[in-house]
Design a protein around this motif. Structure first.
Motif, PDB file in Angstrom:
ATOM      1  N   THR A  10       5.507  58.039 -72.090  1.00  0.00           N
ATOM      2  CA  THR A  10       4.707  58.329 -73.273  1.00  0.00           C
ATOM      3  C   THR A  10       5.005  57.293 -74.353  1.00  0.00           C
ATOM      4  O   THR A  10       6.008  56.553 -74.268  1.00  0.00           O
ATOM      5  CB  THR A  10       5.039  59.722 -73.833  1.00  0.00           C
ATOM      6  OG1 THR A  10       6.375  59.701 -74.365  1.00  0.00           O
ATOM      7  CG2 THR A  10       4.920  60.800 -72.746  1.00  0.00           C
ATOM      8  N   PRO A  11       4.179  57.234 -75.411  1.00  0.00           N
ATOM      9  CA  PRO A  11       4.504  56.338 -76.530  1.00  0.00           C
ATOM     10  C   PRO A  11       5.880  56.627 -77.131  1.00  0.00           C
ATOM     11  O   PRO A  11       6.595  55.695 -77.517  1.00  0.00           O
ATOM     12  CB  PRO A  11       3.379  56.635 -77.529  1.00  0.00           C
ATOM     13  CG  PRO A  11       2.221  57.011 -76.667  1.00  0.00           C
ATOM     14  CD  PRO A  11       2.826  57.811 -75.551  1.00  0.00           C
ATOM     15  N   ALA A  12       6.269  57.904 -77.190  1.00  0.00           N
ATOM     16  CA  ALA A  12       7.593  58.251 -77.721  1.00  0.00           C
ATOM     17  C   ALA A  12       8.700  57.665 -76.851  1.00  0.00           C
ATOM     18  O   ALA A  12       9.747  57.229 -77.353  1.00  0.00           O
ATOM     19  CB  ALA A  12       7.742  59.764 -77.814  1.00  0.00           C
ATOM     20  N   ASP A  13       8.485  57.634 -75.534  1.00  0.00           N
ATOM     21  CA  ASP A  13       9.452  57.022 -74.628  1.00  0.00           C
ATOM     22  C   ASP A  13       9.605  55.532 -74.915  1.00  0.00           C
ATOM     23  O   ASP A  13      10.714  54.985 -74.937  1.00  0.00           O
ATOM     24  CB  ASP A  13       9.023  57.208 -73.174  1.00  0.00           C
ATOM     25  CG  ASP A  13       9.122  58.645 -72.708  1.00  0.00           C
ATOM     26  OD1 ASP A  13       9.965  59.389 -73.250  1.00  0.00           O
ATOM     27  OD2 ASP A  13       8.356  59.019 -71.796  1.00  0.00           O
ATOM     28  N   MET A  14       8.467  54.859 -75.124  1.00  0.00           N
ATOM     29  CA  MET A  14       8.500  53.423 -75.389  1.00  0.00           C
ATOM     30  C   MET A  14       9.224  53.129 -76.703  1.00  0.00           C
ATOM     31  O   MET A  14       9.971  52.150 -76.817  1.00  0.00           O
ATOM     32  CB  MET A  14       7.080  52.859 -75.444  1.00  0.00           C
ATOM     33  CG  MET A  14       6.310  52.917 -74.132  1.00  0.00           C
ATOM     34  SD  MET A  14       7.027  51.887 -72.826  1.00  0.00           S
ATOM     35  CE  MET A  14       7.991  53.117 -71.935  1.00  0.00           C
ATOM     36  N   ARG A  15       8.998  53.991 -77.686  1.00  0.00           N
ATOM     37  CA  ARG A  15       9.658  53.802 -78.978  1.00  0.00           C
ATOM     38  C   ARG A  15      11.177  53.963 -78.823  1.00  0.00           C
ATOM     39  O   ARG A  15      11.957  53.152 -79.338  1.00  0.00           O
ATOM     40  CB  ARG A  15       9.114  54.799 -79.993  1.00  0.00           C
ATOM     41  CG  ARG A  15       9.513  54.516 -81.441  1.00  0.00           C
ATOM     42  CD  ARG A  15       8.804  55.465 -82.395  1.00  0.00           C
ATOM     43  NE  ARG A  15       9.084  55.159 -83.800  1.00  0.00           N
ATOM     44  CZ  ARG A  15       8.402  54.283 -84.518  1.00  0.00           C
ATOM     45  NH1 ARG A  15       7.408  53.599 -83.983  1.00  0.00           N
ATOM     46  NH2 ARG A  15       8.720  54.076 -85.797  1.00  0.00           N
ATOM     47  N   ALA A  16      11.581  54.997 -78.105  1.00  0.00           N
ATOM     48  CA  ALA A  16      13.007  55.218 -77.882  1.00  0.00           C
ATOM     49  C   ALA A  16      13.645  54.051 -77.139  1.00  0.00           C
ATOM     50  O   ALA A  16      14.755  53.610 -77.464  1.00  0.00           O
ATOM     51  CB  ALA A  16      13.207  56.521 -77.111  1.00  0.00           C
ATOM     52  N   ALA A  17      12.935  53.526 -76.137  1.00  0.00           N
ATOM     53  CA  ALA A  17      13.462  52.405 -75.359  1.00  0.00           C
ATOM     54  C   ALA A  17      13.649  51.170 -76.227  1.00  0.00           C
ATOM     55  O   ALA A  17      14.637  50.435 -76.087  1.00  0.00           O
ATOM     56  CB  ALA A  17      12.526  52.103 -74.190  1.00  0.00           C
ATOM     57  N   ARG A  18      12.711  50.929 -77.131  1.00  0.00           N
ATOM     58  CA  ARG A  18      12.820  49.761 -78.012  1.00  0.00           C
ATOM     59  C   ARG A  18      14.043  49.880 -78.932  1.00  0.00           C
ATOM     60  O   ARG A  18      14.756  48.898 -79.159  1.00  0.00           O
ATOM     61  CB  ARG A  18      11.541  49.593 -78.836  1.00  0.00           C
ATOM     62  CG  ARG A  18      10.358  49.080 -78.032  1.00  0.00           C
ATOM     63  CD  ARG A  18       9.093  48.977 -78.869  1.00  0.00           C
ATOM     64  NE  ARG A  18       7.988  48.494 -78.069  1.00  0.00           N
ATOM     65  CZ  ARG A  18       7.722  47.212 -77.841  1.00  0.00           C
ATOM     66  NH1 ARG A  18       8.486  46.283 -78.389  1.00  0.00           N
ATOM     67  NH2 ARG A  18       6.693  46.856 -77.093  1.00  0.00           N
TER      68      ARG A  18
END
Length: 354
Positions: free
Chosen positions: A43-51
């Motif tokens: 999800t977009p939230a996953d991508m944000r956390a990964a960054r």
């Protein structure tokens, strides 16, 4: 109603921009595959956390997003004096891509045709709608924040990753009214400045889709683009589009001569088809005259873009959402990544360029 967005691992690894393996990406996301789910969905939230984790930072938890800086987030204003070049399609797909990458994006539809609103799934055709478009705010000369701004925003993706200030045909009335307003060129900048506290806390980037041609609203947002130093323009490599690009360059030069605002162009080539002679010739012209302004990423001719607004479909959505593994989507991802660098798009607490 905001929709949930999920994408498979192969798409997530491309969107992350982190050059990591699928296993490492899952570690950076920090969650396990849900029980009973055959493949990991991101999800977009996953991508944000990964960054955040890739930068050595603790990602903010849901509901406690860190505030932005006091200054506005980057504002990407898209303009072209000719219609039909794919400007709205590119700007909306770039916005969706950035949201899928984990950035919080606000799209402002500044075109009475409302193509961006429709592509994002907002129906603007009814005689009675609850739309409060950007024209409502551009007519105001006040310096106090707009208390009604949050209620004008439509939430497209869950979690605040993609929001929209939609448009409808009545936005044309604002264009007509601004003709008689003194210093109308400053109204978009005034809107952004007086709402900077809200906008900087809620979004990482703002993308404005303006109408084709030269309109008061388009001029106002072009003036506001002086902060970034450029407008984003989309050009198809063929004769009439090249003349339109020259027209836009002249228009921006005129803005500078009248207001002192130095606004250049970031040019993205769209609908590229190398087998056509006139395309190859037009490319030569573009590189010779606008070479320093050309974005390194080129979007090929791809039928998927035409399918986005299929009148027989129950819902409309950007290409990157419905065909995320396609050739067209891959080209859009490249453009989005280049704009992250060119416009210095980042997240609160994150170094610029991460």
């Amino acid at each position: 109603m905001a929709r949930a967005i999920q994408f498979k691992t192969s798409v997530a690894t491309v969107l992350s921009g982190l050059d990591v393996s699928a296993k490492k990406l899952q570690e950076l996301v920090g969650r396990e595959k849900p029980a009973g789910q055959h493949h990991m969905k991101y999800t977009p939230a996953d991508m944000r956390a990964a960054r955040y984790r890739a930068a050595g930072l603790v990602p903010p938890t849901t509901g406690t997003l860190p505030l932005g800086s006091a200054s506005l987030p980057p504002v990407i204003v898209t303009r072209m004096t000719k219609g039909g070049v794919g400007k709205t399609s590119v700007s909306v797909n770039v916005a969706s891509s950035l949201a899928m990458m984990g950035f919080r994006v606000l799209v402002i539809d500044a075109d009475p045709q409302a193509s961006a609103s429709n592509l994002l799934g907002v129906d603007t055709t009814g005689y009675e709608t609850d739309i409060r478009h950007i024209g409502h705010f551009l007519r105001k000369a006040e310096k106090d924040p707009d208390a009604e701004l949050p209620s004008a925003i439509k939430h497209i993706y869950e979690g605040g990753f993609l929001d929209l200030i939609p448009a409808d045909i009545t936005l044309a009335e604002t264009d007509a009214s601004l003709v008689a307003v003194m210093a109308s060129h400053a109204r978009a900048q005034l809107f952004l400045n007086r709402n900077s506290a809200f906008l900087s806390s809620a979004y990482d980037v703002i993308i404005v889709d303006t109408a084709p041609g030269t309109t008061p609203i388009g001029l106002a947002f072009s003036f506001a683009a002086k902060v970034s130093g450029k407008v984003l323009t989309i050009v198809e490599p063929e004769g009439s589009c090249l003349r339109a690009l020259d027209s836009l360059a002249s228009n921006l030069a005129e803005i500078q001569s009248v207001t002192g605002a130095d606004v250049g162009m970031e040019v993205v080539i769209n609908k590229y088809h190398p087998s056509l002679k006139h395309v190859r010739e037009s490319m030569g012209f573009l590189y010779s005259k606008y070479g320093s302004m050309l974005n390194d990423s080129i979007i090929p001719q791809f039928s998927g873009f035409a399918r986005q607004l299929n009148p027989n479909a129950r819902e409309t959505a950007p290409l990157v959402e419905v065909e995320p593994s396609s050739v067209g989507a891959a080209a859009i991802y490249d453009v989005a990544k280049s704009l992250i660098r060119r416009y210095r798009i980042t997240m609160p607490g994150m170094p610029v360029g991460e």
